[in-house]
Design a protein around this motif. Sequence first.
Motif, PDB file in Angstrom:
ATOM      1  N   THR A 622      83.024  64.494 119.560  1.00 46.18           N
ATOM      2  CA  THR A 622      82.872  65.318 120.763  1.00 46.18           C
ATOM      3  C   THR A 622      84.136  65.255 121.582  1.00 46.18           C
ATOM      4  O   THR A 622      84.972  64.343 121.429  1.00 46.18           O
ATOM      5  CB  THR A 622      81.690  64.836 121.589  1.00 46.18           C
ATOM      6  N   TRP A 623      84.245  66.292 122.523  1.00 40.37           N
ATOM      7  CA  TRP A 623      85.428  66.307 123.396  1.00 40.37           C
ATOM      8  C   TRP A 623      85.431  65.078 124.282  1.00 40.37           C
ATOM      9  O   TRP A 623      86.487  64.499 124.537  1.00 40.37           O
ATOM     10  CB  TRP A 623      85.429  67.601 124.226  1.00 40.37           C
ATOM     11  N   ASN A 624      84.280  64.646 124.700  1.00 45.28           N
ATOM     12  CA  ASN A 624      84.246  63.453 125.544  1.00 45.28           C
ATOM     13  C   ASN A 624      84.756  62.219 124.793  1.00 45.28           C
ATOM     14  O   ASN A 624      85.418  61.354 125.378  1.00 45.28           O
ATOM     15  CB  ASN A 624      82.824  63.218 126.071  1.00 45.28           C
ATOM     16  N   ASP A 625      84.390  62.149 123.504  1.00 45.82           N
ATOM     17  CA  ASP A 625      84.904  61.016 122.716  1.00 45.82           C
ATOM     18  C   ASP A 625      86.412  61.101 122.586  1.00 45.82           C
ATOM     19  O   ASP A 625      87.125  60.084 122.636  1.00 45.82           O
ATOM     20  CB  ASP A 625      84.262  60.991 121.326  1.00 45.82           C
ATOM     21  N   LEU A 626      86.897  62.317 122.424  1.00 44.58           N
ATOM     22  CA  LEU A 626      88.347  62.469 122.321  1.00 44.58           C
ATOM     23  C   LEU A 626      89.022  62.065 123.616  1.00 44.58           C
ATOM     24  O   LEU A 626      90.058  61.383 123.616  1.00 44.58           O
ATOM     25  CB  LEU A 626      88.702  63.918 121.961  1.00 44.58           C
ATOM     26  N   VAL A 627      88.413  62.534 124.744  1.00 47.90           N
ATOM     27  CA  VAL A 627      88.989  62.171 126.039  1.00 47.90           C
ATOM     28  C   VAL A 627      88.972  60.656 126.217  1.00 47.90           C
ATOM     29  O   VAL A 627      89.912  60.060 126.747  1.00 47.90           O
ATOM     30  CB  VAL A 627      88.236  62.891 127.169  1.00 47.90           C
ATOM     31  N   ALA A 628      87.887  60.038 125.716  1.00 48.31           N
ATOM     32  CA  ALA A 628      87.809  58.580 125.838  1.00 48.31           C
ATOM     33  C   ALA A 628      88.932  57.891 125.063  1.00 48.31           C
ATOM     34  O   ALA A 628      89.307  56.755 125.375  1.00 48.31           O
ATOM     35  CB  ALA A 628      86.450  58.098 125.356  1.00 48.31           C
ATOM     36  N   ALA A 683      86.780  79.788 153.052  1.00 47.11           N
ATOM     37  CA  ALA A 683      86.291  80.125 151.696  1.00 47.11           C
ATOM     38  C   ALA A 683      86.258  78.843 150.870  1.00 47.11           C
ATOM     39  O   ALA A 683      87.211  78.074 150.836  1.00 47.11           O
ATOM     40  CB  ALA A 683      87.182  81.160 151.042  1.00 47.11           C
ATOM     41  N   THR A 684      85.198  78.587 150.225  1.00 45.09           N
ATOM     42  CA  THR A 684      85.077  77.409 149.330  1.00 45.09           C
ATOM     43  C   THR A 684      84.627  77.879 147.958  1.00 45.09           C
ATOM     44  O   THR A 684      83.938  78.896 147.846  1.00 45.09           O
ATOM     45  CB  THR A 684      84.061  76.407 149.886  1.00 45.09           C
ATOM     46  N   GLY A 685      85.055  77.165 146.960  1.00 51.52           N
ATOM     47  CA  GLY A 685      84.655  77.536 145.601  1.00 51.52           C
ATOM     48  C   GLY A 685      84.621  76.304 144.666  1.00 51.52           C
ATOM     49  O   GLY A 685      85.171  75.252 144.968  1.00 51.52           O
ATOM     50  N   ILE A 686      83.987  76.453 143.552  1.00 52.67           N
ATOM     51  CA  ILE A 686      83.904  75.374 142.505  1.00 52.67           C
ATOM     52  C   ILE A 686      84.398  75.955 141.186  1.00 52.67           C
ATOM     53  O   ILE A 686      83.957  77.033 140.781  1.00 52.67           O
ATOM     54  CB  ILE A 686      82.464  74.874 142.352  1.00 52.67           C
ATOM     55  N   TYR A 687      85.337  75.174 140.519  1.00 46.58           N
ATOM     56  CA  TYR A 687      85.802  75.602 139.202  1.00 46.58           C
ATOM     57  C   TYR A 687      85.783  74.380 138.277  1.00 46.58           C
ATOM     58  O   TYR A 687      85.789  73.242 138.719  1.00 46.58           O
ATOM     59  CB  TYR A 687      87.190  76.231 139.273  1.00 46.58           C
ATOM     60  N   GLU A 688      85.757  74.642 137.069  1.00 48.58           N
ATOM     61  CA  GLU A 688      85.725  73.564 136.049  1.00 48.58           C
ATOM     62  C   GLU A 688      86.867  73.732 135.051  1.00 48.58           C
ATOM     63  O   GLU A 688      87.245  74.867 134.733  1.00 48.58           O
ATOM     64  CB  GLU A 688      84.390  73.584 135.298  1.00 48.58           C
ATOM     65  N   ASP A 689      87.373  72.586 134.512  1.00 46.59           N
ATOM     66  CA  ASP A 689      88.415  72.593 133.450  1.00 46.59           C
ATOM     67  C   ASP A 689      88.093  71.444 132.481  1.00 46.59           C
ATOM     68  O   ASP A 689      87.824  70.317 132.907  1.00 46.59           O
ATOM     69  CB  ASP A 689      89.805  72.394 134.043  1.00 46.59           C
ATOM     70  N   GLU A 690      88.115  71.713 131.169  1.00 46.21           N
ATOM     71  CA  GLU A 690      87.762  70.698 130.160  1.00 46.21           C
ATOM     72  C   GLU A 690      88.764  69.546 130.110  1.00 46.21           C
ATOM     73  O   GLU A 690      88.445  68.443 129.694  1.00 46.21           O
ATOM     74  CB  GLU A 690      87.669  71.348 128.766  1.00 46.21           C
ATOM     75  N   SER A 691      89.970  69.841 130.567  1.00 45.89           N
ATOM     76  CA  SER A 691      90.998  68.791 130.498  1.00 45.89           C
ATOM     77  C   SER A 691      91.123  68.103 131.831  1.00 45.89           C
ATOM     78  O   SER A 691      91.501  68.761 132.816  1.00 45.89           O
ATOM     79  CB  SER A 691      92.348  69.392 130.099  1.00 45.89           C
ATOM     80  N   PRO A 692      90.800  66.803 131.850  1.00 44.91           N
ATOM     81  CA  PRO A 692      90.955  66.101 133.119  1.00 44.91           C
ATOM     82  C   PRO A 692      92.406  65.902 133.475  1.00 44.91           C
ATOM     83  O   PRO A 692      92.723  65.482 134.593  1.00 44.91           O
ATOM     84  CB  PRO A 692      90.240  64.769 132.865  1.00 44.91           C
TER      85      PRO A 692
END
Length: 709
Positions: A622-628, A683-692
């Motif tokens: 998984t991507w999380n394992d890779l990030v780990a 203005a406030t907003g929320i965004y996500e990115d897979e790469s920390p």
Amino acid sequence: MSDTIAFPYPDYLLGEHQFRGDDVRAFFAPGGLFAEGPIPAKEIYDELNASFNGRGGSRIELIREAYDSVTFAAAYGAYISASTKPDDVVILVGHSIGGEKALLASKATLSAEIDLLATIDPVSRITTGFRKPLQDVSVPESVGYFFNRWQQNYPWPVDYGSDGRIAVQDTASTFDDQLKQNDIRNAAGGTKKRGCTAPDYLKGFCKAFSGTTTTTRTDHGKLSHDDWIEQQLRNIIGEKLEARPTIETNYGRSVTEDDAADQVFRWDVRNHVFSWGEQDTPSSVELQVYREGERIPELSGEVSPSGSVDFNQYGLGEYVFSITAHAFNSVTIKQKVIVQDDDSSGPTITLTGPASRRIADSAPLTFRWDATDESSVREVSITATGRHGERLSPGTWASGGAPVSGSFSFDAQPPGNYVLSRSAVDDDRDWDGSGSIDDSSVTSSRSTSFTIYDDDTAKPTIAFFTSDGSPLLDDSHTESHGIANSVSWSVTDDSGIASVDATIYQDDVVIRSVQVGANDRISLDEFGPGDFRVELRAVDADSDGWVGDASERISSVRLTVTNAAPDVFAGGMYLIDEGDLLNLKAVGDDVDPGDADSLRFDWDLGGDGRFDDAQGARPVITWNDLVAHEIDDNGDFVIRVRATDRLGASSTSQATLTVLNSAPALVSIDATPVADENDTVTATGIYEDESPADTHVVTVFWGDGQKSA
């Protein structure tokens, strides 16, 4: 006399001396290398006076001349001729170089007859100590009696080993009396001992006796004052000067010294007595009795002028009776009596056993003997001698006590050369003697030599084989652990195999020792890979009764069992977007049979060298394992896989993982819905990115063509 009657030591010159009557002239030639200088010989003078009882008159002449023998002889010969009368008894004596002078002087006498010419170990002055030149000089016919004695002992004369005999010109005119004498002798002719000198030790003449080292050997100097030579000369001179006494024996006639070879034979059944009678009146009579050359003390010594001795109890053999009548002319006579056995045949010993004298150790090795004799057999002696000269089985072979018939087995003896000796004594008892001498001393002795050989000297043969039956001929055989690893063998011998012991080494360490069969095998599977050595000790069944008959062979073979590392491919290259799953796919193989199906795959994703991030040939990461494992951004990354077989051999492979950047996702936005001009709008907003690891810029589009970041 204590010294020689007429032989001075080297360089002695004799002066005037009274000598037994006007009708006797005795001349003594000086010996030694030089003739100059007065050298007294008083002991000889005094002894001559005492011996001849002062019967006065004549003189022993002295001439001092140059040491040259020829010059001396010419002058001396002329002097003798001029100073003697026709009726004189002329005696000329010389020792060593004096012997040459006396010999040459005898040839130089012009008119005198030489009654006695005596030379004692003569040597030539002309050649400085060789006797050989004297062999070219002959004794003239004017000499009535030529007496010559010489020795052949080291170190003198120079050619001491040569013959000292001198030619006699006319044996019809001259009595030729020449003998070699290598031993010191007493007046009766028996040998005497003396202390050893350096030449005696050098030539090995010395013998140990009662704690001292002695020899009986004479030499050049000692021969000049030998009692036996002196006595012989006295007797010869006595024949010239007065009558000799006569001794009668019980064998019927007078016996003189010249009759020593005359012998009388008697059977052992008779009574044996030797008797004698002296017809003159000697000062004393001495009897010496010898049996087989050994003096019999109890029968020897001073005796009366007439008497007898009984020698019956001394048994068979050769007896010599020597009687000496001591007077001015001491006369010795001898009689030889040989006592023979009327039963001289020895027992017959029959030996039976192996016919050949070369016998296999597997053959019967028993010998039998039988001893017989017409007088019956009193005693049998059996001796078996081993291959090193040792006596075998002393408890069984009783010397002098073995039965008349018996046997002995050599079955327990190893190969080698042997001797079986046997002897027997008959029971002939015509008479009994004293001590160890008796009539039943007839012995028959025989020896049989033979060789025992080993009929099987070959060692066992050992052949090794692999698990598939192929011969193992050397130490270079290698095979995979994936097959059945074993070593088999075949051990053979003509005599069969008694035992086989196997020792197994792995990497030169003993891992097992076991007794095995002659045709057997040992499996190595349980021990895994390694360098194996299988060693066999095989003993054959050759056992013919003696210790050490069996042969053994030790042989070994090496077998290397290997475990090859597997081959592995990490797959790839791998390409994913940030946030995606990573499907890994490793491929592995192993050359060792059975290992490919059991490979284990371990992954190192983070590059820390530890293969503990994932397992299996196709893990999904998984991507999380890779990030780990710090694969948390777009870019190229190296991942590695390790394949390990069941015995622990491993290899690695690596692949490249490319991660593509993924755009961030706007999740929500919230702003002030209504605002007056110049009011602040939030203005406030929320965004996500897979790469920390990514950084971001937020841009707001206001709808009027303007934007702010």
